[in-house]
Design an enzyme around this catalytic site. Structure first.
Site, PDB file in Angstrom:
ATOM      1  N   HIS A  51      44.270  36.632  44.081  1.00  0.00           N
ATOM      2  CA  HIS A  51      44.352  37.258  45.405  1.00  0.00           C
ATOM      3  C   HIS A  51      45.463  36.571  46.193  1.00  0.00           C
ATOM      4  O   HIS A  51      45.789  35.399  45.946  1.00  0.00           O
ATOM      5  CB  HIS A  51      43.036  37.086  46.157  1.00  0.00           C
ATOM      6  CG  HIS A  51      41.922  37.927  45.640  1.00  0.00           C
ATOM      7  ND1 HIS A  51      40.816  38.228  46.396  1.00  0.00           N
ATOM      8  CD2 HIS A  51      41.730  38.541  44.441  1.00  0.00           C
ATOM      9  CE1 HIS A  51      39.993  38.978  45.706  1.00  0.00           C
ATOM     10  NE2 HIS A  51      40.521  39.176  44.503  1.00  0.00           N
ATOM     11  N   GLU A  53      45.531  35.301  49.134  1.00  0.00           N
ATOM     12  CA  GLU A  53      45.123  34.057  49.796  1.00  0.00           C
ATOM     13  C   GLU A  53      45.076  32.890  48.821  1.00  0.00           C
ATOM     14  O   GLU A  53      45.508  31.781  49.151  1.00  0.00           O
ATOM     15  CB  GLU A  53      43.721  34.204  50.424  1.00  0.00           C
ATOM     16  CG  GLU A  53      43.602  35.314  51.426  1.00  0.00           C
ATOM     17  CD  GLU A  53      43.041  36.597  50.853  1.00  0.00           C
ATOM     18  OE1 GLU A  53      42.199  37.217  51.533  1.00  0.00           O
ATOM     19  OE2 GLU A  53      43.456  36.992  49.748  1.00  0.00           O
ATOM     20  N   CYS A  81      37.718  38.025  51.161  1.00  0.00           N
ATOM     21  CA  CYS A  81      36.494  38.248  50.402  1.00  0.00           C
ATOM     22  C   CYS A  81      35.721  36.924  50.290  1.00  0.00           C
ATOM     23  O   CYS A  81      36.230  35.873  50.702  1.00  0.00           O
ATOM     24  CB  CYS A  81      36.847  38.776  49.012  1.00  0.00           C
ATOM     25  SG  CYS A  81      37.605  37.531  47.935  1.00  0.00           S
ATOM     26  N   CYS A  84      37.791  34.118  48.459  1.00  0.00           N
ATOM     27  CA  CYS A  84      38.882  33.574  49.267  1.00  0.00           C
ATOM     28  C   CYS A  84      38.356  32.785  50.455  1.00  0.00           C
ATOM     29  O   CYS A  84      38.915  31.748  50.810  1.00  0.00           O
ATOM     30  CB  CYS A  84      39.820  34.697  49.707  1.00  0.00           C
ATOM     31  SG  CYS A  84      40.696  35.433  48.302  1.00  0.00           S
TER      32      CYS A  84
END
Length: 152
Positions: A51, A53, A81, A84
């Protein structure tokens, strides 16, 4: 100032879109300077943890030579999410700024409030809705195209 740094995250989201990735971008700022920027790369890297992040946190830790990202702010186009959010807490990032809310996986304010949970040893200052419209619009375009192609 938040809009300026969110535009850097949005530029990363555009890069993700161009690569066929879910268009989420992130930028990490330290001392009013972007020290990390990334976008989703799950498809390209065949990695469910890739992801925006997560990649930006790794870059920022390398730039600061520390896993503690104190004094940093994370700008991300989509509400983080649970995975993260956990990484944000582990990295001790004090400020998180996000654009669009995530009704399916949002762990900051929508489904969960992990970054403000008083049971945990670290909490974050949250700023939500910065450039929410363009952050949401790029995601909408992507997922509409995915549905037209018959992809999930």
């Amino acid at each position: 100032m938040h809009e300026l740094f969110m535009k850097a995250a949005l530029a990363e989201a555009e890069a993700a879109l161009a690569e066929g990735e879910a268009p989420v971008g992130a930028a990490i700022v330290h001392g009013n300077r972007v020290i990390a920027r990334a976008h989703n790369q799950r498809e390209q890297l065949h990695d469910p943890t890739a992801h925006a992040e997560m990649i930006a946190i790794t870059q920022a830790a390398a730039a600061l030579q520390s896993w503690r990202l104190e004094g940093c702010a994370l700008y991300v186009t989509l509400e983080p999410c649970p995975m993260c959010a956990g990484a944000i807490l582990q990295a001790r990032i004090p400020t998180v700024v996000y654009g669009a809310t995530d009704p399916k996986a949002g762990a900051v304010r929508t489904l969960f409030r992990l970054l403000e949970d008083e049971r945990l040893n670290h909490r974050c200052q949250i700023v939500s809705g910065v450039l929410a419209e363009p952050c949401g619009r790029i995601l909408t375009r992507f997922f509409q195209a995915q549905r037209r192609l018959g992809k999930k």
